[in-house]
Write a protein that holds these residues in place. Structure first.
Motif, short mmCIF file in Angstrom:
data_model
loop_
_atom_site.label_atom_id
_atom_site.label_comp_id
_atom_site.label_asym_id
_atom_site.label_seq_id
_atom_site.Cartn_x
_atom_site.Cartn_y
_atom_site.Cartn_z
N TRP A 172 11.80 0.18 -5.02
CA TRP A 172 11.74 1.12 -4.93
C TRP A 172 13.61 1.78 -4.23
N SER A 221 0.76 -1.54 -0.36
CA SER A 221 -0.26 0.41 0.34
C SER A 221 0.94 1.23 -0.31
N SER A 222 -0.13 2.04 -0.17
CA SER A 222 0.78 3.98 -0.48
C SER A 222 1.17 4.11 1.23
N LYS A 223 0.93 3.52 1.92
CA LYS A 223 0.85 3.58 3.44
C LYS A 223 2.17 3.16 3.52
N SER A 245 9.55 7.06 -5.14
CA SER A 245 8.40 6.71 -6.28
C SER A 245 7.65 5.15 -6.26
N LYS A 246 6.37 5.71 -5.85
CA LYS A 246 5.48 4.94 -5.40
C LYS A 246 5.25 3.81 -6.45
N LEU A 291 4.80 1.87 1.62
CA LEU A 291 5.73 2.65 0.97
C LEU A 291 6.41 3.79 1.67
N LYS A 292 5.38 4.52 2.40
CA LYS A 292 6.08 5.79 2.75
C LYS A 292 6.25 5.87 3.99
#
Length: 270
Positions: free
Chosen positions: A88, A58-60, A70-71, A62-63
């Motif tokens: 990444w 999820s984006s969360k 980059s997502k 990855l953050k």
């Protein structure tokens, strides 16, 4: 009388031939049936597909792991339904205080049952053990530790170690997980560069485990099982080195990217 006897004899002979032919046919059918039933079989693999490698996290998440990356991720070598990987690279520049570097790679490999190689699950278990053993044998690794990871697939192991490079002290975390006939390998490392403080190995380990659990859930979902919690881990044995995935994509520092790869060759270059 002679003629009658001759006809009688021919009739009997024909009947015997027909009877013998019928018996012969039955024998052939029986043989074919026995041959078919004796053909080797193997249990079908549980999982038939894989999720898109760059979409398993999820984006969360990855953050949290790679905040400046980059997502979309960088897709590695892939084969639909069989294998895939995505990486990444993140470099958080803090000016004169230095910078924080992070690199993440997720690889997926699915095994199909085969009469010569065995069940997909057995093949996956063998590869799982091999992956752990490789991760434990990286040249130059210091303070290496291995431990079971619970609640992640059918078996999961975390291998962690420190790797000193000229750019900084890298903290490597590799989580290898098997779920049914699929093996998921998460490689995650971080370093403080240009004088910045080295990250906490324990913090990185927790993040790597989080990514592994999410990737396993994505595999289950891709096979119609939803994102239900996988069965607890049952093994902490062995492990192989991180998958031979693409090297981290260069960001603001090419040397940092090269150092991020946990491969044996990268270890030697330090």
């Amino acid at each position: 009388m002679l003629i009658a006897a001759g006809c009688s004899s021919d009739s009997g002979s024909g009947g015997d031939s027909a009877s013998n032919g019928s018996d012969s046919g039955k024998g052939a059918d029986s043989g074919a049936s026995a041959s078919a039933s004796a053909a080797p079989t193997v249990q079908a693999a549980a999982y038939k597909s894989l999720p898109e490698s760059c979409g398993v996290l999820s984006s969360k998440t990855l953050k949290s792991l790679v905040p400046e990356a980059s997502k979309a991720g960088k897709k590695g070598t892939s084969e639909a339904g069989t294998r895939g990987s995505c990486s990444w690279s993140s470099l958080d520049n803090n000016g004169v205080k230095g910078s924080q570097f992070r690199w993440l790679n997720v690889s997926l490999l699915r095994f199909e049952s085969d009469t010569s190689r065995g069940t997909g699950e057995a093949q996956a278990q063998k590869y799982y053990t091999q992956q752990i053993q490789d991760a434990q044998s990286v040249a130059g690794a210091k303070n290496a530790k291995s431990q079971a990871v619970s609640g992640t697939g059918d078996a999961a192991t975390l291998v962690r170690y420190d790797l000193k490079k000229k750019e900084g002290a890298f903290k490597q975390q590799t989580v290898v997980t098997r779920v049914e006939n699929v093996v998921v390998t998460v490689d995650y490392n971080g370093a403080g560069l240009a004088g910045d403080k080295a990250p906490s190995s324990d913090s990185l380990a927790k993040l790597a485990e989080r990514a592994a659990k999410e990737a396993v859930a994505a595999v289950s979902a891709a096979n119609g099982e939803g994102a239900a919690s996988p069965a607890p881990s049952q093994s902490a044995s062995g492990s192989k080195a991180p998958s031979r995935s693409a090297s981290p994509s260069p960001s603001a520092s090419k040397s940092a990217s090269k150092s991020a790869s946990p491969s044996k060759s990268a270890a030697k270059s330090g």
